[in-house]
Design an enzyme around this catalytic site. Structure first.
Site, short mmCIF file in Angstrom:
data_model
loop_
_atom_site.label_atom_id
_atom_site.label_comp_id
_atom_site.label_asym_id
_atom_site.label_seq_id
_atom_site.Cartn_x
_atom_site.Cartn_y
_atom_site.Cartn_z
N GLU A 442 0.85 -1.20 0.00
CA GLU A 442 0.00 0.00 0.00
C GLU A 442 0.88 1.24 0.00
O GLU A 442 2.00 1.22 0.51
CB GLU A 442 -0.89 0.03 1.25
CG GLU A 442 -1.87 -1.10 1.37
CD GLU A 442 -2.61 -1.08 2.70
OE1 GLU A 442 -3.57 -1.87 2.84
OE2 GLU A 442 -2.24 -0.29 3.60
N LYS A 444 2.36 4.54 1.35
CA LYS A 444 2.56 5.09 2.70
C LYS A 444 2.38 6.60 2.61
O LYS A 444 3.22 7.31 2.09
CB LYS A 444 3.96 4.75 3.24
CG LYS A 444 4.15 5.20 4.68
CD LYS A 444 5.53 4.90 5.19
CE LYS A 444 5.62 5.20 6.68
NZ LYS A 444 5.14 6.54 7.07
N ARG A 449 -1.81 9.91 11.34
CA ARG A 449 -2.54 8.67 11.61
C ARG A 449 -3.78 9.00 12.44
O ARG A 449 -3.72 9.77 13.40
CB ARG A 449 -1.63 7.70 12.38
CG ARG A 449 -2.21 6.29 12.59
CD ARG A 449 -1.99 5.42 11.39
NE ARG A 449 -2.33 4.02 11.65
CZ ARG A 449 -1.45 3.07 11.95
NH1 ARG A 449 -0.15 3.37 12.02
NH2 ARG A 449 -1.84 1.82 12.13
N LYS A 601 2.23 -5.61 3.81
CA LYS A 601 1.49 -6.31 4.87
C LYS A 601 1.15 -7.74 4.44
O LYS A 601 0.78 -7.97 3.29
CB LYS A 601 0.19 -5.57 5.18
CG LYS A 601 0.36 -4.11 5.54
CD LYS A 601 -0.99 -3.42 5.71
CE LYS A 601 -0.83 -1.95 6.06
NZ LYS A 601 -2.14 -1.26 6.21
#
Length: 790
Positions: A442, A444, A449, A601
């Site tokens: 994905e 970044k 956050r 991930k």
């Protein structure tokens, strides 16, 4: 009826006898006052008009005679001959202190009318009450001495410790704050994590065995907190207010307290020293843990007009009641700077172990090799999904540690720590680590956050990565999600990145632009920097927690729950591939659109969400750091060196430190003097000049050969890039982790930006520094710095 004024008796004491006689004399006078209060007014008049001495005169005469017999009449050498007590003169011929005329109070000043409605007590009841009062004071004194003599028992191994032998108060009585303060003092002389955990464990066991209802307050104070992080409850007191409270509580001037603070570098030590030199005629009730904790919460709630004055008075009331080492640790707790070499994680481990010894509910699961280690692990794990002591501690007491995961679950409205990624240096390394495992890549994003909770009542709560409540900062985010969630969605928890976005140019903006937004109480109509939500994970949906599901399922739930609207809400751009060329192209594309790189991930194997953990199942790959240490680091400037030449007038270099979470200390890692424009150097120098302190903090770990010109309060966090990491005999970062005696330092560090979204304690940890060092491709013994680095 007439009664003797005790205050007038006591005023005459200093002029009648030396300081060593005061305690003897005052107790006699208090008893005399009660006896004389029962004399009829007519009797007093007859005694005063008679040629014989009055009852009062006789009593005073006897008291003087008794005092003379007990104390030799010698010159008082304990004080300066030039200093005299009020009402004293110096006889030149005799060279001794005598009482001057007019210093004794008049008889009528010693008598005051007593209300007719008050029933006079008999002499017998008066004497009996005096005995009870004296006994109570003696008991309190002996309890304090007993506690101090026993406190060393806390250092015993938990298997050999008996809480009943430690406790100096009855079951059900409030836990004395002195007990916790003495335990802290014991810990302050220790450095080993096992010993510190044992002391905390035994302290908590003692509380459980005597007054379990005080355990919540004890745990909060041990963790140096007053409420869960997401509630945003803070004491809200500055150092100047604490200084005022100390000066007023202990009879010192503010200038004196400030001077001592500059000399000692620790307000707690100043408070302790001030208390030790102050004498008190009437001692307040001893402090209890609950009293201190409740007062802290009351201080936090004070707001509006005169709130600082009210906070100061509450602090002062606590300080006045302190004794022994209590002022030291009370002051540090008020500053939120306990600095005892342990963290909240240590408290959680100790709590879990204490629960094992108190376990009455169930036995550990079969095949549990180490119940103590397993219990500590359980409590820590539960705290990552429900970081609320007010819920965990009662559940621990009522249901036991082994049932804790069942009784304390992930809850809507309570943020959990975000899952984090470990750095990697290249695509080949990713493929090597994720062999035979399906993974996804994905973008970044370079933003903030956010963990967004949508409640069943239709309200939103937005939290930062540190559980700070940001709901008022992003009203536009809540509006966008309300509009774009599907009708079937009644509640959710979303993990995402909020990024500054130019909707006209359809372009991601740098983090620095996002940081210009107001932080609190933002009005939607006043927003000048728009944001886009890039969502990448769903942790909770319609009453069902998803963190135990693999990423593939969580992501499917995410895609099913929202509609995208470019520039407002988008799913993180992702690709699933194990082709090295395709991943490299995807990395380049991420950088082209303004992202930092990639997050890689695991998708369906070892792919659960791991709260508050930097996991090997998530990796980050930043384009800019593939030829360096693999990631930037966030460090704290703790000192500086004066500039020379063209840098005269500003700081020429700064000493940076990482943060050791377990030891609660800042450890030096490098000097930095590059990466600054002239304007940035002026700005940073100007900002830090207001943070200069006279001496380094006790919790700074710096090599002896480093001698900065000035030291700073730890206030700023700087993002720094470096070529690599080396073993260093000069710096102290991660000492004992990679090398038993040497630390780790950065080579060729360069400043990137100031991280205004981070607190100093959120800087890169010493453990992370060690991980980065060990992950370096070329890690060999020769990679060592023999001297200082610039």
């Amino acid at each position: 009826m007439l009664a003797i004024r005790s205050s007038n008796y006591l005023r005459c004491i200093p002029s009648l006898c030396t300081k060593t006689q005061i305690s003897q004399f005052s107790s006699v006078l208090i008893s005399f006052s009660r006896q004389i209060s029962h004399l009829r007014l007519s009797s007093c008049h007859r005694a005063m008009s008679s040629s014989r001495p009055s009852a009062f005169d006789a009593l005073m005469s006897n008291a003087r005679a008794a005092a003379k017999k007990k104390t030799p009449q010698t010159t008082n050498l304990s004080r300066s001959p030039n200093k005299r007590k009020i009402g004293e003169t110096q006889d030149a011929n005799l060279g001794k202190t005598i009482v001057s005329e007019g210093t004794l109070p008049k008889t009528e000043d010693l008598l005051e009318p007593v209300s007719d409605s008050a029933n006079p007590r008999s002499d017998t009841s008066s004497i009996a009450e005096d005995s009870k009062t004296g006994a109570k004071k003696a008991k309190t004194l002996s309890k304090t001495d007993e506690m101090k003599s026993k406190i060393g028992l806390l250092k015993k191994k938990p298997n050999d410790f008996d809480p009943e032998k430690m406790s100096c108060w009855e079951k059900g009585e409030r836990v004395p704050f002195l007990f916790v303060a003495l335990a802290f003092d014991l810990i302050s002389n220790e450095s080993g994590r096992i010993v510190i955990t044992d002391i905390l464990c035994n302290m908590l066991r003692t509380v459980i065995a005597t007054t379990p209802e005080d355990l919540v307050a004890t745990v909060y104070l041990s963790a140096n907190e007053i409420a869960p992080a997401h509630e945003g409850v803070e004491l809200g007191i500055g150092e100047s207010t604490i200084i005022k409270a100390i000066s007023e509580a202990f009879g010192r001037t503010e200038d004196h307290v400030k001077k001592q603070n500059t000399e000692l570098g620790d307000l707690g030590l100043v408070a302790k020293g001030s208390r030790s030199t102050q004498t008190m005629m009437f001692k307040p009730e001893p402090l209890t843990v609950v009293k201190v904790f409740d007062t802290f919460r009351q201080i936090a709630k004070e707001s509006g007009k005169d709130s600082n004055e009210k906070k100061k008075n509450r602090m002062k009331a606590l300080l006045v009641a302190t004794t022994d080492c209590e002022p030291l640790y009370l002051t540090r707790l008020l500053q939120a700077k306990l600095r005892l070499g342990f963290s909240g994680q240590t408290v959680l481990a100790a709590l879990g172990q204490a629960a094992v010894y108190n376990e009455e509910h169930s036995k550990p699961p079969p095949n549990t090799k180490s119940p103590l280690e397993e219990a500590a692990k359980i409590v820590k794990q539960v705290f990552t999904v429900l970081p609320v002591y007010d819920i965990i501690v009662p559940a621990l007491l009522s249901g036991g540690v082994w049932n804790l995961p069942k009784t304390c679950n992930f809850t809507l409205g309570v943020p959990i720590g975000p899952m984090l990624a470990k750095p990697t240096k290249g695509v080949a390394e990713i493929l090597n680590k994720f062999q035979d495992i399906v993974f996804t890549c994905e973008y970044k994003y370079d933003g903030e956050r956010a963990q967004i909770h949508f409640m069943e009542d239709g309200t939103f709560e937005i939290y930062s990565r540190n559980a700070e409540r940001n709901t008022g900062k992003y009203p536009d985010v809540a509006l966008a999600l309300s509009r774009l969630k599907k009708p079937s969605v009644k509640s959710f928890i979303l993990d995402c990145e909020v990024v500054a976005f130019d909707r006209e140019k359809k372009k991601i903006l740098p983090f620095q632009i996002l940081s210009t937004r107001a932080r609190k109480n933002v009005n939607v109509n006043d927003i000048k920097v728009g944001v886009c939500i890039f969502a990448f994970d769903m942790l909770y949906l319609n009453g069902q927690q998803l963190i135990q599901e693999n990423l593939k399922i969580r992501r499917e739930k995410l895609y099913e729950s929202f509609e995208e609207d470019p520039g407002y809400f988008q799913f993180a751009t992702a690709v699933t591939s194990n082709d090295i060329d395709e991943i490299q192209k995807f990395l380049d594309a991420s950088v082209d659109v303004g992202c930092e790189g990639l997050i890689i991930k695991t998708l369906d194997s070892d792919a659960t969400y791991e709260p508050a953990k930097r996991s090997n199942n998530w990796l980050k790959l930043k384009k800019d750091y593939m030829d360096s240490i693999g990631d930037s680091v966030d460090l704290v400037p703790i000192a500086a060196f004066h500039g020379r030449g063209k840098r005269t007038g500003v700081y020429g270099a700064f000493l940076l430190a990482c943060y050791d979470v377990d030891k609660e200390e800042f450890q030096s890692i490098c000097k930095i003097g590059t990466g600054f424009s002239d304007a940035m150097l002026d700005e940073r120098s100007s900002s830090l000049r207001s943070q200069v302190i006279a001496t380094p903090k006790q919790y700074y770990r710096v090599g002896d050969s480093l001698n900065p010109d000035v030291w700073f309060e730890p206030t700023e966090v700087w993002e720094v890039k470096a070529a690599d990491l080396t073993i260093s005999p000069v710096h102290r970062a991660a000492t004992g982790i990679v090398d038993p005696d040497k630390g780790i330092s950065l080579r060729f560090p360069r400043l990137l930006r100031v991280r205004e979204d981070k607190k100093p304690e959120e800087a890169t940890s010493s453990e992370q520094i060690a991980d980065l060092y060990q992950a370096q491709k070329h890690n060999h013994p020769s990679n060592e710095v023999k001297g200082d680095d610039d």
